[in-house]
Design an enzyme around this catalytic site. Structure first.
Site, PDB file in Angstrom:
ATOM      1  N   CYS A   6     -17.268 -83.283 -63.406  1.00 28.50           N
ATOM      2  CA  CYS A   6     -16.820 -84.211 -64.451  1.00 28.50           C
ATOM      3  C   CYS A   6     -17.618 -85.509 -64.362  1.00 28.50           C
ATOM      4  O   CYS A   6     -18.044 -86.065 -65.387  1.00 28.50           O
ATOM      5  CB  CYS A   6     -15.327 -84.520 -64.311  1.00 28.50           C
ATOM      6  SG  CYS A   6     -14.230 -83.269 -65.017  1.00 28.50           S
ATOM      7  N   ASP A  29     -29.809 -77.481 -60.487  1.00 28.53           N
ATOM      8  CA  ASP A  29     -29.042 -77.360 -59.248  1.00 28.53           C
ATOM      9  C   ASP A  29     -29.745 -78.145 -58.139  1.00 28.53           C
ATOM     10  O   ASP A  29     -30.969 -78.120 -58.017  1.00 28.53           O
ATOM     11  CB  ASP A  29     -28.891 -75.880 -58.863  1.00 28.53           C
ATOM     12  CG  ASP A  29     -27.784 -75.661 -57.861  1.00 28.53           C
ATOM     13  OD1 ASP A  29     -26.750 -75.078 -58.239  1.00 28.53           O
ATOM     14  OD2 ASP A  29     -27.941 -76.092 -56.686  1.00 28.53           O
ATOM     15  N   HIS A  98     -18.760 -73.483 -64.227  1.00 27.85           N
ATOM     16  CA  HIS A  98     -20.209 -73.673 -64.365  1.00 27.85           C
ATOM     17  C   HIS A  98     -20.898 -72.322 -64.335  1.00 27.85           C
ATOM     18  O   HIS A  98     -20.503 -71.423 -63.595  1.00 27.85           O
ATOM     19  CB  HIS A  98     -20.766 -74.585 -63.269  1.00 27.85           C
ATOM     20  CG  HIS A  98     -20.428 -74.164 -61.873  1.00 27.85           C
ATOM     21  ND1 HIS A  98     -19.209 -74.435 -61.293  1.00 27.85           N
ATOM     22  CD2 HIS A  98     -21.140 -73.479 -60.948  1.00 27.85           C
ATOM     23  CE1 HIS A  98     -19.185 -73.946 -60.054  1.00 27.85           C
ATOM     24  NE2 HIS A  98     -20.346 -73.346 -59.833  1.00 27.85           N
TER      25      HIS A  98
HETATM   26  P1  5GP Z   1     -20.782 -72.528 -56.867  1.00 25.62           P
HETATM   27  O1  5GP Z   1     -21.012 -72.177 -55.428  1.00 25.62           O
HETATM   28  O2  5GP Z   1     -19.506 -73.327 -57.045  1.00 25.62           O
HETATM   29  O3  5GP Z   1     -20.887 -71.381 -57.810  1.00 25.62           O
HETATM   30  O4  5GP Z   1     -21.991 -73.467 -57.275  1.00 25.62           O
HETATM   31  C1  5GP Z   1     -22.003 -74.834 -57.113  1.00 25.62           C
HETATM   32  C2  5GP Z   1     -23.441 -75.259 -57.240  1.00 25.62           C
HETATM   33  O5  5GP Z   1     -23.474 -76.665 -57.431  1.00 25.62           O
HETATM   34  C3  5GP Z   1     -24.293 -74.958 -56.003  1.00 25.62           C
HETATM   35  O6  5GP Z   1     -25.378 -74.127 -56.369  1.00 25.62           O
HETATM   36  C4  5GP Z   1     -24.735 -76.336 -55.519  1.00 25.62           C
HETATM   37  O7  5GP Z   1     -26.062 -76.338 -55.032  1.00 25.62           O
HETATM   38  C5  5GP Z   1     -24.581 -77.189 -56.769  1.00 25.62           C
HETATM   39  N1  5GP Z   1     -24.271 -78.575 -56.497  1.00 25.62           N
HETATM   40  C6  5GP Z   1     -23.322 -79.043 -55.637  1.00 25.62           C
HETATM   41  N2  5GP Z   1     -23.295 -80.386 -55.662  1.00 25.62           N
HETATM   42  C7  5GP Z   1     -24.251 -80.773 -56.551  1.00 25.62           C
HETATM   43  C8  5GP Z   1     -24.694 -82.049 -57.012  1.00 25.62           C
HETATM   44  O8  5GP Z   1     -24.211 -83.113 -56.599  1.00 25.62           O
HETATM   45  N3  5GP Z   1     -25.702 -82.064 -57.932  1.00 25.62           N
HETATM   46  C9  5GP Z   1     -26.262 -80.905 -58.405  1.00 25.62           C
HETATM   47  N4  5GP Z   1     -27.248 -81.036 -59.317  1.00 25.62           N
HETATM   48  N5  5GP Z   1     -25.858 -79.685 -57.999  1.00 25.62           N
HETATM   49  C10 5GP Z   1     -24.867 -79.623 -57.083  1.00 25.62           C
HETATM   50 ZN    ZN Z   2     -14.266 -81.365 -63.682  1.00 26.28          ZN
END
Ligand code: 5GP
Ligand code: ZN
Length: 112
Positions: A6, A29, A98
């Site tokens: 958010c 990412d 996402h």
């Molecule tokens: P999930 O594991 O929830 O499917 O994916 C979360 C993704 O968010 C991960 O690939 C992680 O690298 C990315 N991510 C986490 N924190 C940040 C951030 O602060 N900025 C960006 N650009 N990506 C993030």
């Molecule tokens: Zn949110």
């Protein structure tokens, strides 16, 4: 609400944004798993795909047609992968819906 994505969508936390409109936000990412790896999120807080309402169908359609357009813009002519992790067992680490878009190299299936 204390939600990382958010805050990113609101511009309160910086990100490498590649697309934004009134409903959705796309950004690279921070820990890319492929030469091209970006995330597409709704601006409204939805915890995961599991929390979708029937009335969110248009939003999800918009996310997917935008993914198609962004993949083209990013030059993913050889194909790409869209990933959505849901909940603890699905490997979801950020509780804001996402979609990962990965490409730019040959991706294996099943993922390693
Ligand atoms: P999930 O594991 O929830 O499917 O994916 C979360 C993704 O968010 C991960 O690939 C992680 O690298 C990315 N991510 C986490 N924190 C940040 C951030 O602060 N900025 C960006 N650009 N990506 C993030
Ligand atoms: Zn949110």
């Amino acid at each position: 609400m204390d939600c990382l994505f958010c805050k990113i969508a609101a511009g309160e936390i910086p990100s490498d944004c590649i697309y934004e409109d009134e409903k959705i936000f796309a950004f690279r990412d921070i820990d890319p798993q492929a030469p091209v790896h970006f995330l597409v999120i709704p601006k409204v807080h939805i915890e995961s795909l599991d929390a979708l309402k029937d009335s969110d169908a248009g939003l999800i359609g918009h996310i997917f047609t935008t993914i198609r357009d962004l993949a083209k813009k990013e030059g993913l002519t050889g194909g790409y992968r869209v990933v959505n992790n849901i909940g603890k067992d699905g490997g979801q680490s950020v509780a804001h819906l996402h979609f990962h878009v990965l490409g730019g190299r040959s991706l294996q299936w099943p993922p390693g």
